[in-house]
Write a protein that holds these residues in place. Structure first.
Motif, PDB file in Angstrom:
ATOM      1  N   ALA A 200      51.254  31.417  37.474  1.00  0.00           N
ATOM      2  CA  ALA A 200      50.982  30.033  38.615  1.00  0.00           C
ATOM      3  C   ALA A 200      50.898  30.652  40.017  1.00  0.00           C
ATOM      4  CB  ALA A 200      52.124  29.048  38.501  1.00  0.00           C
ATOM      5  N   LYS A 201      51.454  31.558  40.352  1.00  0.00           N
ATOM      6  CA  LYS A 201      51.378  31.996  41.657  1.00  0.00           C
ATOM      7  C   LYS A 201      50.003  32.720  42.028  1.00  0.00           C
ATOM      8  CE  LYS A 201      56.270  32.346  42.753  1.00  0.00           C
ATOM      9  NZ  LYS A 201      57.496  33.679  42.617  1.00  0.00           N
ATOM     10  N   ILE A 202      49.542  33.436  40.945  1.00  0.00           N
ATOM     11  CA  ILE A 202      48.086  34.127  40.998  1.00  0.00           C
ATOM     12  C   ILE A 202      47.127  33.002  40.883  1.00  0.00           C
ATOM     13  CG2 ILE A 202      46.533  35.311  39.603  1.00  0.00           C
ATOM     14  CD1 ILE A 202      48.965  37.151  38.764  1.00  0.00           C
ATOM     15  N   GLU A 203      47.291  32.208  40.189  1.00  0.00           N
ATOM     16  CA  GLU A 203      46.355  30.971  40.124  1.00  0.00           C
ATOM     17  C   GLU A 203      46.241  30.321  41.121  1.00  0.00           C
ATOM     18  OE1 GLU A 203      46.775  28.693  36.554  1.00  0.00           O
ATOM     19  OE2 GLU A 203      46.191  30.405  35.166  1.00  0.00           O
ATOM     20  N   ASN A 204      47.216  30.065  42.079  1.00  0.00           N
ATOM     21  CA  ASN A 204      47.322  29.131  43.255  1.00  0.00           C
ATOM     22  C   ASN A 204      47.023  30.101  44.492  1.00  0.00           C
ATOM     23  OD1 ASN A 204      47.873  26.863  42.112  1.00  0.00           O
ATOM     24  ND2 ASN A 204      49.983  27.273  41.616  1.00  0.00           N
TER      25      ASN A 204
ATOM     26  N   PHE B 267      39.675  34.508  42.558  1.00  0.00           N
ATOM     27  CA  PHE B 267      40.218  35.185  41.607  1.00  0.00           C
ATOM     28  C   PHE B 267      41.176  34.279  40.757  1.00  0.00           C
ATOM     29  CE2 PHE B 267      43.909  37.630  39.931  1.00  0.00           C
ATOM     30  CZ  PHE B 267      43.169  38.695  39.187  1.00  0.00           C
ATOM     31  N   GLY B 268      42.129  33.489  41.350  1.00  0.00           N
ATOM     32  CA  GLY B 268      43.034  32.498  40.795  1.00  0.00           C
ATOM     33  C   GLY B 268      42.220  31.528  40.041  1.00  0.00           C
ATOM     34  N   LEU B 269      41.218  30.894  40.513  1.00  0.00           N
ATOM     35  CA  LEU B 269      40.399  29.938  39.971  1.00  0.00           C
ATOM     36  C   LEU B 269      39.788  30.459  38.633  1.00  0.00           C
ATOM     37  CD1 LEU B 269      38.658  28.264  42.839  1.00  0.00           C
ATOM     38  CD2 LEU B 269      40.340  27.234  41.380  1.00  0.00           C
ATOM     39  N   ASN B 270      39.405  31.817  38.663  1.00  0.00           N
ATOM     40  CA  ASN B 270      38.795  32.564  37.453  1.00  0.00           C
ATOM     41  C   ASN B 270      39.893  32.591  36.628  1.00  0.00           C
ATOM     42  OD1 ASN B 270      36.208  32.620  38.380  1.00  0.00           O
ATOM     43  ND2 ASN B 270      36.487  34.899  39.168  1.00  0.00           N
ATOM     44  N   VAL B 271      41.024  33.113  36.827  1.00  0.00           N
ATOM     45  CA  VAL B 271      42.072  33.147  35.870  1.00  0.00           C
ATOM     46  C   VAL B 271      42.286  31.985  35.208  1.00  0.00           C
ATOM     47  CG1 VAL B 271      44.551  33.811  35.588  1.00  0.00           C
ATOM     48  CG2 VAL B 271      42.957  35.256  36.960  1.00  0.00           C
ATOM     49  N   ALA B 272      42.559  30.813  35.926  1.00  0.00           N
ATOM     50  CA  ALA B 272      42.693  29.539  35.340  1.00  0.00           C
ATOM     51  C   ALA B 272      41.516  29.148  34.362  1.00  0.00           C
ATOM     52  CB  ALA B 272      42.975  28.549  36.417  1.00  0.00           C
ATOM     53  N   TYR B 273      40.282  29.294  34.902  1.00  0.00           N
ATOM     54  CA  TYR B 273      39.235  28.860  34.108  1.00  0.00           C
ATOM     55  C   TYR B 273      39.137  29.515  32.813  1.00  0.00           C
ATOM     56  CZ  TYR B 273      34.750  28.901  32.337  1.00  0.00           C
ATOM     57  OH  TYR B 273      33.310  28.767  31.561  1.00  0.00           O
ATOM     58  N   TYR B 274      39.506  30.903  32.849  1.00  0.00           N
ATOM     59  CA  TYR B 274      39.268  31.832  31.586  1.00  0.00           C
ATOM     60  C   TYR B 274      40.312  31.613  30.419  1.00  0.00           C
ATOM     61  CZ  TYR B 274      35.012  34.241  32.726  1.00  0.00           C
ATOM     62  OH  TYR B 274      33.697  34.321  33.171  1.00  0.00           O
ATOM     63  N   ARG B 275      41.706  31.413  31.224  1.00  0.00           N
ATOM     64  CA  ARG B 275      42.852  31.044  30.601  1.00  0.00           C
ATOM     65  C   ARG B 275      42.933  29.604  29.830  1.00  0.00           C
ATOM     66  NH1 ARG B 275      46.806  27.602  31.614  1.00  0.00           N
ATOM     67  NH2 ARG B 275      46.297  27.048  33.951  1.00  0.00           N
ATOM     68  N   LYS B 276      42.304  28.635  30.522  1.00  0.00           N
ATOM     69  CA  LYS B 276      42.044  27.326  29.798  1.00  0.00           C
ATOM     70  C   LYS B 276      40.879  27.373  28.704  1.00  0.00           C
ATOM     71  CE  LYS B 276      43.545  24.729  33.828  1.00  0.00           C
ATOM     72  NZ  LYS B 276      43.122  23.988  34.969  1.00  0.00           N
ATOM     73  N   ASP B 277      40.080  28.081  28.846  1.00  0.00           N
ATOM     74  CA  ASP B 277      38.738  28.322  27.988  1.00  0.00           C
ATOM     75  C   ASP B 277      39.296  28.882  26.813  1.00  0.00           C
ATOM     76  OD1 ASP B 277      35.839  28.370  27.560  1.00  0.00           O
ATOM     77  OD2 ASP B 277      36.291  30.383  27.571  1.00  0.00           O
TER      78      ASP B 277
ATOM     79  N   ARG C 294      42.372  28.777  25.627  1.00  0.00           N
ATOM     80  CA  ARG C 294      43.334  27.860  25.334  1.00  0.00           C
ATOM     81  C   ARG C 294      44.992  28.471  25.394  1.00  0.00           C
ATOM     82  NH1 ARG C 294      40.754  23.468  22.555  1.00  0.00           N
ATOM     83  NH2 ARG C 294      38.679  23.851  21.954  1.00  0.00           N
ATOM     84  N   PHE C 295      44.908  29.162  26.350  1.00  0.00           N
ATOM     85  CA  PHE C 295      46.088  29.725  26.865  1.00  0.00           C
ATOM     86  C   PHE C 295      46.956  28.843  27.825  1.00  0.00           C
ATOM     87  CE2 PHE C 295      45.087  33.903  25.439  1.00  0.00           C
ATOM     88  CZ  PHE C 295      46.057  34.441  25.130  1.00  0.00           C
ATOM     89  N   THR C 296      48.362  28.581  27.320  1.00  0.00           N
ATOM     90  CA  THR C 296      49.013  28.076  28.747  1.00  0.00           C
ATOM     91  C   THR C 296      49.333  29.024  29.613  1.00  0.00           C
ATOM     92  OG1 THR C 296      51.139  28.437  27.398  1.00  0.00           O
ATOM     93  CG2 THR C 296      50.074  26.108  27.073  1.00  0.00           C
ATOM     94  N   GLN C 297      49.973  28.643  30.896  1.00  0.00           N
ATOM     95  CA  GLN C 297      50.356  29.711  31.718  1.00  0.00           C
ATOM     96  C   GLN C 297      51.361  30.524  30.988  1.00  0.00           C
ATOM     97  OE1 GLN C 297      51.506  27.654  35.367  1.00  0.00           O
ATOM     98  NE2 GLN C 297      49.328  27.948  36.121  1.00  0.00           N
ATOM     99  N   GLU C 298      52.512  29.884  30.156  1.00  0.00           N
ATOM    100  CA  GLU C 298      53.566  30.386  29.578  1.00  0.00           C
ATOM    101  C   GLU C 298      52.932  31.391  28.503  1.00  0.00           C
ATOM    102  OE1 GLU C 298      57.597  29.618  27.391  1.00  0.00           O
ATOM    103  OE2 GLU C 298      56.661  27.988  28.489  1.00  0.00           O
ATOM    104  N   GLY C 299      52.105  30.968  27.792  1.00  0.00           N
ATOM    105  CA  GLY C 299      51.179  31.881  26.726  1.00  0.00           C
ATOM    106  C   GLY C 299      50.769  32.998  27.403  1.00  0.00           C
ATOM    107  N   LEU C 300      49.848  32.975  28.295  1.00  0.00           N
ATOM    108  CA  LEU C 300      49.256  34.158  28.940  1.00  0.00           C
ATOM    109  C   LEU C 300      50.497  35.067  29.470  1.00  0.00           C
ATOM    110  CD1 LEU C 300      46.975  35.622  29.841  1.00  0.00           C
ATOM    111  CD2 LEU C 300      46.885  34.282  32.237  1.00  0.00           C
ATOM    112  N   ALA C 301      51.348  34.411  30.237  1.00  0.00           N
ATOM    113  CA  ALA C 301      52.364  35.147  30.822  1.00  0.00           C
ATOM    114  C   ALA C 301      53.254  35.927  29.596  1.00  0.00           C
ATOM    115  CB  ALA C 301      53.651  34.410  31.430  1.00  0.00           C
ATOM    116  N   GLU C 302      53.433  35.374  28.761  1.00  0.00           N
ATOM    117  CA  GLU C 302      54.163  36.114  27.515  1.00  0.00           C
ATOM    118  C   GLU C 302      53.149  37.309  27.035  1.00  0.00           C
ATOM    119  OE1 GLU C 302      55.481  33.366  24.132  1.00  0.00           O
ATOM    120  OE2 GLU C 302      56.312  32.281  25.747  1.00  0.00           O
ATOM    121  N   ALA C 303      51.939  37.014  26.796  1.00  0.00           N
ATOM    122  CA  ALA C 303      50.889  37.868  26.376  1.00  0.00           C
ATOM    123  C   ALA C 303      50.981  39.335  27.143  1.00  0.00           C
ATOM    124  CB  ALA C 303      49.562  37.456  26.107  1.00  0.00           C
TER     125      ALA C 303
END
Length: 75
Positions: free
Chosen positions: A42-46, A12-22, A24-33
């Motif tokens: 970061a904890k979810i992705e890891n 699940f964390g790998l999927n979040v990271a994949y789609y976030r990068k796809d 063009r979100f940073t972790q901070e940008g996704l968190a703000e959204a």
């Protein structure tokens, strides 16, 4: 992490990271959204924490994808 389904949390964390990068979100940008802290993303992705269904839905909405996409586990 001491979850019974730790491999699924990792995928699940790998999927979040994949789609976030796809998208063009940073972790901070996704968190703000979604109204969360960057460290939460970061904890979810890891796979050090799990995500509630509300969090899953919020992440999917922010990324513009259907929630099931975050649960499609590839080997």
């Amino acid at each position: 992490m001491d979850f019974q389904h730790s491999d699924k949390y990792r995928k699940f964390g790998l999927n979040v990271a994949y789609y976030r990068k796809d998208r063009r979100f940073t972790q901070e940008g996704l968190a703000e959204a979604i109204g969360a802290d960057r460290s939460t993303i970061a904890k979810i992705e890891n796979a050090t924490v799990g995500a509630s269904l509300d969090m899953l839905f919020s992440i999917a909405d922010a990324l513009g994808i259907e929630p099931y996409k975050l649960l499609e586990f590839r080997d």
